[in-house]
Design a protein around this motif. Structure first.
Motif, short mmCIF file in Angstrom:
data_model
loop_
_atom_site.label_atom_id
_atom_site.label_comp_id
_atom_site.label_asym_id
_atom_site.label_seq_id
_atom_site.Cartn_x
_atom_site.Cartn_y
_atom_site.Cartn_z
N SER A 267 7.01 18.04 7.89
CA SER A 267 7.76 17.15 7.01
C SER A 267 6.83 16.18 6.29
CB SER A 267 8.80 16.37 7.81
OG SER A 267 8.16 15.52 8.75
N THR A 268 7.29 15.62 5.21
CA THR A 268 6.51 14.65 4.45
C THR A 268 6.98 13.24 4.81
OG1 THR A 268 6.18 16.17 2.60
CG2 THR A 268 5.89 13.83 2.15
N ILE A 269 6.02 12.37 5.07
CA ILE A 269 6.32 10.97 5.37
C ILE A 269 5.56 10.12 4.37
CG2 ILE A 269 6.16 9.10 7.05
CD1 ILE A 269 6.26 11.19 9.26
N SER A 270 6.26 9.18 3.75
CA SER A 270 5.62 8.33 2.75
C SER A 270 5.99 6.87 2.96
CB SER A 270 6.03 8.76 1.35
OG SER A 270 7.39 8.47 1.12
N SER A 271 5.27 6.01 2.28
CA SER A 271 5.55 4.58 2.36
C SER A 271 6.96 4.28 1.85
CB SER A 271 4.51 3.79 1.56
OG SER A 271 4.36 4.31 0.26
N PHE B 134 7.11 3.31 14.45
CA PHE B 134 5.73 3.69 14.79
C PHE B 134 5.37 4.97 14.07
CE2 PHE B 134 6.12 0.40 17.74
CZ PHE B 134 4.94 0.20 18.46
N LEU B 135 4.12 5.03 13.61
CA LEU B 135 3.62 6.22 12.91
C LEU B 135 2.17 6.44 13.28
CD1 LEU B 135 3.95 8.44 10.73
CD2 LEU B 135 3.24 6.73 9.04
N GLY B 136 1.87 7.62 13.79
CA GLY B 136 0.49 7.98 14.10
C GLY B 136 -0.18 8.59 12.88
N VAL B 137 -1.49 8.44 12.81
CA VAL B 137 -2.29 9.07 11.76
C VAL B 137 -3.45 9.77 12.46
CG1 VAL B 137 -3.66 8.77 9.68
CG2 VAL B 137 -1.68 7.29 10.08
N ILE C 190 0.84 -1.19 0.00
CA ILE C 190 0.00 0.00 0.00
C ILE C 190 0.88 1.24 0.00
CG2 ILE C 190 -1.75 1.30 1.28
CD1 ILE C 190 -2.72 -1.39 2.39
N GLU C 191 0.63 2.12 -0.94
CA GLU C 191 1.40 3.35 -1.02
C GLU C 191 0.62 4.49 -0.36
OE1 GLU C 191 2.38 4.15 -5.06
OE2 GLU C 191 3.62 2.34 -5.28
N TYR C 192 1.33 5.31 0.39
CA TYR C 192 0.69 6.44 1.07
C TYR C 192 1.71 7.55 1.27
CZ TYR C 192 2.96 4.14 5.05
OH TYR C 192 3.89 3.55 5.89
N GLN C 193 1.20 8.73 1.50
CA GLN C 193 2.04 9.89 1.77
C GLN C 193 1.22 10.91 2.54
OE1 GLN C 193 4.71 11.52 -1.32
NE2 GLN C 193 3.68 13.49 -1.00
N GLY C 194 1.85 11.59 3.47
CA GLY C 194 1.15 12.61 4.24
C GLY C 194 2.11 13.59 4.88
N THR C 195 1.55 14.65 5.42
CA THR C 195 2.35 15.69 6.07
C THR C 195 2.28 15.51 7.58
OG1 THR C 195 1.88 17.24 4.28
CG2 THR C 195 2.70 18.16 6.36
N ALA C 196 3.44 15.40 8.19
CA ALA C 196 3.52 15.22 9.64
C ALA C 196 3.25 16.54 10.36
CB ALA C 196 4.89 14.68 10.02
N THR C 197 3.06 16.45 11.67
CA THR C 197 2.74 17.64 12.45
C THR C 197 3.86 18.68 12.43
OG1 THR C 197 3.55 16.54 14.46
CG2 THR C 197 1.19 16.38 13.99
N ASP C 198 5.10 18.25 12.13
CA ASP C 198 6.21 19.21 12.07
C ASP C 198 6.41 19.77 10.66
OD1 ASP C 198 7.27 17.08 10.69
OD2 ASP C 198 9.02 16.81 11.99
N TYR D 49 7.08 9.37 18.66
CA TYR D 49 7.05 9.03 17.24
C TYR D 49 6.16 10.02 16.49
CZ TYR D 49 2.80 6.54 18.81
OH TYR D 49 1.59 6.21 19.37
N PRO D 50 6.37 10.18 15.19
CA PRO D 50 5.64 11.20 14.42
C PRO D 50 4.20 10.82 14.12
CG PRO D 50 7.04 9.94 12.96
CD PRO D 50 7.36 9.47 14.36
N SER D 51 3.41 11.82 13.79
CA SER D 51 2.03 11.60 13.35
C SER D 51 1.77 12.41 12.09
CB SER D 51 1.02 12.01 14.42
OG SER D 51 0.79 10.97 15.35
#
Length: 207
Positions: A78-82, A123-126, A68-76, A146-148
């Motif tokens: 930054s971009t986090i992706s699969s 670990f990654l929060g969403v 599963i591919e995903y990408q999102g913007t963390a609370t800081d 850990y980031p979210s």
């Protein structure tokens, strides 16, 4: 008879509202010596969240399908992706700040995140509802390191629909090193040892 029932219902609602106001006032006067929302959850009060029952689903490697591919913007910001997490086991927790069981499980998740730091799992929060500032405040309050990702547009949730959807909040997914969902806990992680076993077994698949 209908009128009588209506009157009783009205009085009952008024009583409930009055009681709620009284409780809220007493909590405010007593101060924040505990987490009222998490306490309500532990006491069985299902306010303000859609809860699962803690059902654990494990998916055999042969049945996991495509990564599963995903990408999102963390609370800081930054971009986090699969692709950033490729080759690693990922523990993905869907949550939001006002969710009582999310608050209740937060210390256990942080403990496991610390335990596996540098040892095969990330670990990654969403966050499915809050803006970055609220999510950051939650992390500071509960000591989450850990980031979210902020997923208020539902893009990341959509990525997992039909695979192992987060049909309740909280939901925790264990994603294998190939980016496929290996396990799901639908609802609060009430037994950290169960999640620990799921993580350990998924890491072992790559060894």
């Amino acid at each position: 008879m209908r009128a009588l029932r209506s009157g009783r219902t009205g009085r009952l609602r008024a009583s409930v509202v009055g009681a709620a106001i009284a409780i809220a006032a007493s909590v405010a006067l007593a101060g924040c010596t505990s987490d009222p929302l998490a306490d309500q959850y532990r006491d069985g009060d299902s306010k303000n969240y859609i809860a699962g029952d803690g059902t654990v689903t494990e998916i055999a490697a042969a049945d996991r399908g495509e990564p599963i591919e995903y990408q999102g913007t963390a609370t800081d910001g930054s971009t986090i992706s699969s692709s950033d997490l490729a080759g690693k086991v990922v523990v993905m927790n869907f949550w939001y700040a006002e969710c009582a069981p999310c608050r209740a499980e937060a210390p256990d998740l942080e403990k496991l995140a610390t335990q596996y730091d540098g040892k095969g799992a990330e670990f990654l929060g969403v966050n499915v509802r809050n803006q970055a500032a609220t999510a950051e405040s939650f992390a500071q309050t509960y000591g989450i390191t850990y980031p979210s990702i902020v997923d208020t547009d539902g893009a990341l949730q959509l990525a997992f629909t039909g695979k192992a959807a987060a049909n309740a909040v909280p939901t925790t997914l264990v994603i294998d090193a190939q980016g496929r969902v290996a396990a799901r806990i639908l609802g609060q992680v009430t037994e950290p040892s169960t999640l620990d076993t799921l993580i350990r077994d998924t890491i072992a698949e790559t060894s």
